[in-house]
Design a protein around this motif. Structure first.
Motif, PDB file in Angstrom:
ATOM      1  N   GLU A 428       0.806  -1.216   0.000  1.00 21.92           N
ATOM      2  CA  GLU A 428       0.000   0.000   0.000  1.00 21.92           C
ATOM      3  C   GLU A 428       0.842   1.270   0.000  1.00 21.92           C
ATOM      4  N   GLN A 429       2.151   1.137   0.150  1.00 26.67           N
ATOM      5  CA  GLN A 429       3.030   2.312   0.173  1.00 26.67           C
ATOM      6  C   GLN A 429       3.501   2.741  -1.206  1.00 26.67           C
ATOM      7  N   LYS A 430       3.199   1.934  -2.233  1.00 31.63           N
ATOM      8  CA  LYS A 430       3.468   2.301  -3.628  1.00 31.63           C
ATOM      9  C   LYS A 430       4.938   2.614  -3.905  1.00 31.63           C
ATOM     10  N   HIS A 431       5.843   2.013  -3.131  1.00 29.90           N
ATOM     11  CA  HIS A 431       7.287   2.212  -3.323  1.00 29.90           C
ATOM     12  C   HIS A 431       7.677   3.681  -3.199  1.00 29.90           C
ATOM     13  N   ASN A 432       6.980   4.398  -2.355  1.00 34.33           N
ATOM     14  CA  ASN A 432       7.271   5.803  -2.116  1.00 34.33           C
ATOM     15  C   ASN A 432       8.651   5.938  -1.472  1.00 34.33           C
ATOM     16  N   PRO A 433       9.510   6.825  -1.970  1.00 33.12           N
ATOM     17  CA  PRO A 433      10.859   6.941  -1.405  1.00 33.12           C
ATOM     18  C   PRO A 433      10.882   7.421   0.045  1.00 33.12           C
ATOM     19  N   VAL A 434       9.812   8.077   0.515  1.00 31.59           N
ATOM     20  CA  VAL A 434       9.818   8.549   1.904  1.00 31.59           C
ATOM     21  C   VAL A 434       9.684   7.401   2.894  1.00 31.59           C
ATOM     22  N   THR A 435       9.380   6.191   2.415  1.00 30.79           N
ATOM     23  CA  THR A 435       9.244   5.044   3.316  1.00 30.79           C
ATOM     24  C   THR A 435      10.589   4.401   3.655  1.00 30.79           C
ATOM     25  N   ASP A 436      11.680   4.944   3.166  1.00 29.36           N
ATOM     26  CA  ASP A 436      12.983   4.350   3.450  1.00 29.36           C
ATOM     27  C   ASP A 436      13.214   4.301   4.962  1.00 29.36           C
TER      28      ASP A 436
END
Length: 462
Positions: A428-436
């Protein structure tokens, strides 16, 4: 005119049959899910669609009234394109020329990138629901990419509309929705040269520091576990981790098992250091992954594990088995309160962004992961894995805490050209870079920790 109508009808029928055979062949041989969802390809496809929408209506009417003449003109136009270049692909050709200035470091920013890094960063933190639709069974990466040739290609998430001789608008829209559902998005990337410089300078500059040399995971220690956040749960992370240091780390790790295991680090450091892998999204590896983490794992070119002073205070030793996390693996939906993602490029380390950077030729992508360093003096963990160690505020630790060495992970990668890579993430995070994010458990021998503290407090680089 009466005899030409049957002839035209027969030609149309033959064209329809031939078109069906071509479409069936394309469906049968193109399982390229990762290529299909490459953000750079999405940007180019959208540009082509816009150009097609702007075509002269008079030309369209003439083509509709004279199908045979339309075919002849298409053949003539194709010949002209071979000699002079397709005027409708001018943007693509220009982009190709620009990409010649970039190498394996990440390539040029796609045309759709925002020129304002501040606006682009804010968009990555909160995404409109329409840009990230709910996953449906037809969009599950574990779905078999080989479909029945008679099936509507718009229902096949692995079908690339650019490979269909004449995709309908509904087919193109369906393909774009499938790509949008997986992420990342074109606006998740930014040319590092568009990021405003800051005064932080070289990321590895520190008055005193200790570096633990643990390698780059050349032994292939990977799993989707997280014994800190989800102890005893296989695939508790729903994305793959790279591990360096302790050789035994998995879902069932304990203080005792970690202390008894071997390590990849020098000087007997048995600590465990881990982070979600980065993938080349252009390569169709791992296509059956139920969490949508598609692509080939990129091994870091270098891993620097630096302990440093993050506050104005002298540091004290970390307690053994202290457990730390940094960042938020669900920051795209939770908000940015705990997000700590920092991306840059080698040679541009005074430019920090929360987007995926596109780096110039010979420059590598860099992930910077800073950990909290203000310990409560009592606990090695807490219920949310955060409150026992906090981040300093403007160089000062909160009252009631004491400064310990701050761990900074610096990971560098050679990535494919263009907007072609992404960090593993929850679906569900769509590979968003802020999830690092990253995790650490201290299993250093006490003497080694004391040595690190001495180096930091005396301003030495060890």
């Amino acid at each position: 005119m009466s005899r030409s109508k049957p002839v035209a009808a027969a030609v149309s029928a033959l064209a329809l049959v031939a078109g069906g055979l071509v479409s069936a062949a394309v469906i049968g041989v193109v399982p390229a899910r990762a290529d299909h969802c490459d953000p750079a390809e999405q940007g180019r496809q959208q540009s082509q669609n816009r150009q097609a929408d702007q075509q002269n209506p008079d030309d369209q009417n003439q083509q509709d009234n004279n199908p045979q003449g339309n075919q002849n003109r298409q053949g003539d136009q194709q010949g002209d394109r071979n000699q002079q270049g397709d005027p409708q692909s001018g943007d693509q050709n220009q982009q190709g020329d620009q990409q010649d200035d970039f190498g394996s470091g990440g390539g040029i920013a796609p045309p759709a990138l925002s020129p304002d890094p501040e606006r682009a960063d804010s968009r990555t933190r909160s995404r409109e629901p329409s840009r990230a639709p709910t996953r449906t069974p037809s969009q599950n990466p574990s779905q078999n990419p080989s479909q029945n040739p008679s099936q509507d290609p718009s229902q096949d998430p692995s079908q690339d509309p650019s490979q269909d001789p004449s995709p309908s608008p509904s087919e193109s829209e369906s393909a774009e929705e499938n790509c949008a559902d997986l992420g990342p998005f074109v606006e998740d990337f930014i040319d590092i040269r568009r990021v405003r410089p800051n005064s932080r300078g070289n990321l590895l500059q520190a008055r005193g520091s200790f570096v633990s040399a643990c390698g780059t995971n050349g032994n292939g220690h990977n799993n989707p576990d997280n014994f800190i956040v989800a102890p005893g749960v296989r695939n508790g992370a729903h994305h793959l981790h790279d591990y360096v240091g302790n050789l035994s780390t998995d879902a069932f790790s304990t203080d005792q098992s970690l202390a008894a295991a071997g390590t990849t680090c020098r000087l007997g450091d048995k600590s465990t250091y881990f982070w979600p892998v980065l993938r080349d999204r252009k390569v169709d590896d791992n296509v059956s992954d139920p969490d949508g983490n598609v692509g080939r794992v990129l091994r870091p070119r270098s891993v620097t594990l630096q302990f440093r002073a993050a506050s104005n205070s002298r540091v004290v030793a970390m307690p053994r088995f202290l457990r730390l996390i940094t960042g938020d693996a669900k920051a795209a939906t939770n908000g940015g309160a705990n997000a700590r993602a920092q991306w840059t490029c080698t040679g541009f380390t005074n430019r920090i962004t929360t987007q995926y950077p596109l780096c110039p030729r010979f420059s590598q992508v860099v992930r910077v992961l800073d950990f909290p360093s203000c310990w409560d003096g009592q606990n090695t963990d807490s219920a949310n894995h955060r409150t026992h160690v906090l981040f300093p505020n403007q160089g000062r630790c909160p009252q009631g805490t004491r400064a310990v060495p701050q761990l900074r992970m610096v990971l560098t990668y050679s990535v494919p050209q263009g907007a072609s890579y992404a960090v593993d993430a929850f679906p569900e995070q769509k590979h968003n870079p802020v999830t690092d994010h990253a995790d650490f458990a201290n299993v250093m021998p006490d003497r080694l920790m004391a040595f690190a503290v001495n180096c930091i407090n005396r301003g030495r680089r060890c």
